[in-house]
Every structure is written in structure tokens, then in C-alpha cells.
Design an enzyme around this catalytic site. Structure first.
Site, PDB file in Angstrom:
ATOM      1  N   GLY A   1      35.373  39.331  -6.287  1.00 28.32           N
ATOM      2  CA  GLY A   1      35.299  40.677  -6.847  1.00 28.32           C
ATOM      3  C   GLY A   1      36.490  41.488  -6.378  1.00 28.32           C
TER       4      GLY A   1
ATOM      5  N   SER B   1      39.101  33.751  -4.672  1.00 27.53           N
ATOM      6  CA  SER B   1      39.549  35.001  -5.286  1.00 27.53           C
ATOM      7  C   SER B   1      39.508  36.123  -4.238  1.00 27.53           C
ATOM      8  CB  SER B   1      38.638  35.280  -6.486  1.00 27.53           C
ATOM      9  OG  SER B   1      39.221  36.204  -7.319  1.00 27.53           O
ATOM     10  N   TRP B   2      38.769  37.207  -4.509  1.00 29.54           N
ATOM     11  CA  TRP B   2      38.642  38.233  -3.458  1.00 29.54           C
ATOM     12  C   TRP B   2      38.082  37.603  -2.180  1.00 29.54           C
ATOM     13  CZ3 TRP B   2      39.796  42.448  -0.983  1.00 29.54           C
ATOM     14  CH2 TRP B   2      38.910  42.927  -0.003  1.00 29.54           C
TER      15      TRP B   2
ATOM     16  N   ASP C   1      45.322  29.640 -13.651  1.00 23.74           N
ATOM     17  CA  ASP C   1      44.580  30.816 -13.188  1.00 23.74           C
ATOM     18  C   ASP C   1      45.393  32.055 -13.578  1.00 23.74           C
ATOM     19  OD1 ASP C   1      43.080  31.684  -9.943  1.00 23.74           O
ATOM     20  OD2 ASP C   1      43.459  32.904 -11.751  1.00 23.74           O
TER      21      ASP C   1
ATOM     22  N   HIS D   1      40.753  30.161 -13.246  1.00 17.17           N
ATOM     23  CA  HIS D   1      40.420  30.872 -12.018  1.00 17.17           C
ATOM     24  C   HIS D   1      39.063  30.494 -11.427  1.00 17.17           C
ATOM     25  CE1 HIS D   1      40.329  34.167  -9.172  1.00 17.17           C
ATOM     26  NE2 HIS D   1      39.172  34.586  -9.662  1.00 17.17           N
TER      27      HIS D   1
HETATM   28  C1  LIG Z   1      40.315  40.231  -9.267  1.00 14.11           C
HETATM   29  N1  LIG Z   1      39.010  39.701  -8.887  1.00 14.11           N
HETATM   30  C2  LIG Z   1      38.993  38.315  -8.753  1.00 14.11           C
HETATM   31  C3  LIG Z   1      37.681  37.900  -8.138  1.00 14.11           C
HETATM   32  O1  LIG Z   1      37.483  38.042  -6.957  1.00 14.11           O
HETATM   33  C4  LIG Z   1      36.639  37.406  -9.022  1.00 14.11           C
HETATM   34  N2  LIG Z   1      36.808  36.978 -10.229  1.00 14.11           N
HETATM   35  N3  LIG Z   1      35.554  36.613 -10.678  1.00 14.11           N
HETATM   36  C5  LIG Z   1      34.705  36.844  -9.711  1.00 14.11           C
HETATM   37  C6  LIG Z   1      33.219  36.584  -9.778  1.00 14.11           C
HETATM   38  C7  LIG Z   1      32.976  35.090  -9.753  1.00 14.11           C
HETATM   39  C8  LIG Z   1      32.511  37.211  -8.577  1.00 14.11           C
HETATM   40  C9  LIG Z   1      32.668  37.180 -11.052  1.00 14.11           C
HETATM   41  O2  LIG Z   1      35.334  37.328  -8.655  1.00 14.11           O
END
Ligand SMILES: CNCC(=O)c1nnc(C(C)(C)C)o1
Length: 319
Positions: free
Chosen positions: A46, A113-114, A270, A298
């Protein structure tokens, strides 16, 4: 299904609970797998995304004590979507509070990701508490990274979804879309907030896989999820993650964690967290194992990516 993704079978938690971490924030957490097993903490994406029951399936339940929790304002943590006292460094402190609450000395850390951002921030703050790192879709919130996904970059690859993403933003405000969204996501009008939250979230869900996944995109229609995901992400991004630009990639920061066994899994295609950041991490930290998955975007749940993530957690299962 999980076997097609080379993941472990679905399992239910053996315990769950809540932990009050500040005057207003209470976290939801859950424990799965082997009670006295090798502990691993899962840091969701997120920010604001919350955990998903499938996240338990990256780990061998006969080896790992699997710890999932919803970060401040996310998922089942309360107050939902709250931006108050919600910064990277509050979350780093929360991870330590949860570790102490669970009476864990050191643990493995897994984040995509985050979640990879927070994993790096946590490890650099508490290197002596981290046994290993498994990271996916490297994200360090540099301005170039945010600009590519939210202003001008991914837009060239997903023009249809981009058109929907910018629709709520008046033409004159489109020179800084993240800032324009901040106004709408914090509007006094609830419908404005919700419309903006769904459009923001749909952009991410539509672009997170190599092959667009309608089921994944439909998750943006969930008011509770989209509201928290969009508001919290946008809050962190307008504040540059509460970090110096590129801080997590600085040599002095990497030197603190250089010794930690680390495996990075990165989708070649990604578009949310492009491979260039994983490559920059490898250049400053050559000791890491970097796997670029040739046919993935991603998401953590694309075949090549989930297979490699499980191979990574299997490798660290007996640490
Ligand atoms: C820029 N945000 C990237 C990230 O952390 C992210 N992308 N999708 C998600 C979920 C799987 C939590 C929906 O987190």
C-alpha cells in the site's frame, strides 16, 4: 489456485489478537502455522492495503510461526483509514511493539511493494532483530518512482485505465495528480472521497499484473478497502514516505543491513514499482540475491513470482 502458484495450502490462524500501539491506534494481528516455529513477520503493501488470508501461504506452516498484521488504519486495525500519527516511523515502532508483545527475539521479515519499503526501513532501524529479508517489487518512494506511476510513465502502457484514473481530476490540476487526489481524498464530502478512493485504487489494481485481472480490479469496488488504501497511500506519498529522497538506498543505510541474508524477487514488467529500483538496490548491495521474473508484473500472486517467493522462504525456513 494455490498449487498453480506453487504456494502452500490455505490455512486458518491458530490465534489472533489486537494490540494498542498509541492513544488512537489499535492493530489487528494473527498467528498461523507452527506456534514455536521460526518466526516471520509479513509486512503488507500500500501502504494501507491490509493483509489477505492468501498471504499466509508463502510460508511452510510446519516450519514457520507466521505473523500477519494490519498496519495503522489498514484492514481490521482501527480507526480505519486514519491518517493521524500514521508515518513510516510510527509503523517501524509498531513492528517492535508487536515483536515484544509476542516475546520474539529475532524474526524473518517478508514484504512486497510498500511492504519492501517498510522492511528496509525496519531492518535499517533494528538490524539486530532481523534474521533474513524476502522482498518483492522493490519500492523506495523516490520522487522518480512516484512520478512514473502516478504522473507520467505507466500511463503510456495502460492508456484506458489511465483515462479512468485522471477522470476525477480537473484538467488544470493534472500537473500534480497526487496532490490533486489529496484534496479529493480528504474532502469534507463523503461521496467525493469515495469516488476518488475507488478511482485511485482501480488504477493500481488494473496495472498490478502482466495480464489485467478483472477479479483483482473488482476489489476496488470494496468501499472499506479502497477508502483505507487510497487515503493512506496518498498521505504517505504527499509526505515522500517521511524520508529523504533515496534514503533507503544510501550506502550508510545499506551498510547497517549488508550482513542480513536477503532475497529480492522483481517482476520484469512491474509498472507500479519498476525494476530499476531493485537494480539500484543490487548495485549498492551486491550481496543480495536478485531474481527478475521474465513474465511477471507487480503482484505477489503471478506464477513466476509466487514460485520464487516460496523458494526464498523455504531457503530461510531453518535459520
Ligand atoms: C504503490 N503501492 C504499491 C503497493 O504497495 C501495493 N500495490 N498493491 C498492493 C496491495 C496488494 C496491498 C493491493 O500494495
Amino acid at each position: 489456485a494455490y498449487y498453480a502458484l506453487n504456494m502452500y495450502p490455505p490455512i486458518e490462524p491458530y490465534d489472533s489478537g489486537t494490540l494498542k500501539v498509541s492513544d488512537i491506534h489499535t492493530l489487528y494481528y494473527e498467528l498461523s502455522g507452527k506456534k514455536d516455529g521460526n518466526p516471520v513477520v509479513f509486512l503488507h503493501g500500500g501502504p494501507g492495503g491490509g493483509v489477505h488470508e492468501k498471504d499466509r501461504q508463502f510460508f511452510n506452516p510446519e516450519k514457520y510461526n507466521i505473523i500477519l498484521f494490519d498496519q495503522r488504519g489498514s484492514g481490521k486495525s482501527t480507526p480505519t483509514a486514519s491518517l493521524e500519527d500514521n508515518t513510516t516511523w510510527d509503523l517501524v515502532k509498531d513492528i517492535e511493539k508487536l515483536r515484544e508483545h509476542l516475546k520474539i527475539d529475532k524474526w524473518n521479515v517478508f514484504g512486497g511493494s510498500w511492504g519492501s519499503t517498510l522492511s528496509l526501513a525496519y531492518a535499517q532501524s533494528h538490524p539486530d532483530r532481523v534474521k533474513s529479508l524476502v522482498l518483492r517489487g522493490i519500492f523506495t518512494l523516490r520522487k522518480t518512482e512516484l512520478d512514473f506511476f502516478y504522473q507520467n510513465g505507466a500511463s503510456h502502457l495502460f492508456p484506458e485505465a489511465w483515462e479512468e484514473y485522471i477522470a476525477p481530476i480537473p484538467e488544470p490540476e493534472r500537473r500534480d495528480i497526487v496532490l490533486a487526489y489529496h484534496a479529493q481524498l480528504n474532502s469534507v464530502d463523503e461521496q467525493t472521497r469515495l469516488t476518488a478512493a475507488k478511482a485511485w485504487t482501480k488504477w493500481e489494481m488494473a496495472t498490478s499484473k502482466l495480464y489485467m485481472d478483472p477479479e483483482h480490479i473488482a476489489e476496488a469496488e470494496n468501499d472499506h478497502f479502497s477508502n483505507a488504501f487510497a487515503r493512506i497511500e496518498n498521505h504517505y506519498f504527499v509526505n515522500s514516505g517521511f524520508m529523504r529522497d533515496g534514503q533507503l538506498l544510501e550506502k550508510q543505510e545499506i551498510d547497517k543491513i549488508r550482513h542480513i541474508p536477503t532475497i529480492v524477487v522483481q517482476g520484469r514488467y512491474d509498472v507500479i514499482c519498476p525494476a530499476t529500483t531493485a537494480y539500484d538496490l543490487k548495485k549498492v548491495w551486491p550481496e543480495i540475491e536478485l531474481h527478475i521474473i521474465p513474465d511477471a508484473g507487480h503482484s505477489s500472486r503471478e506464477p513466476g513470482t509466487s514460485k520464487k517467493l516460496v523458494e526464498a522462504t523455504d531457503k530461510f525456513a531453518d535459520l
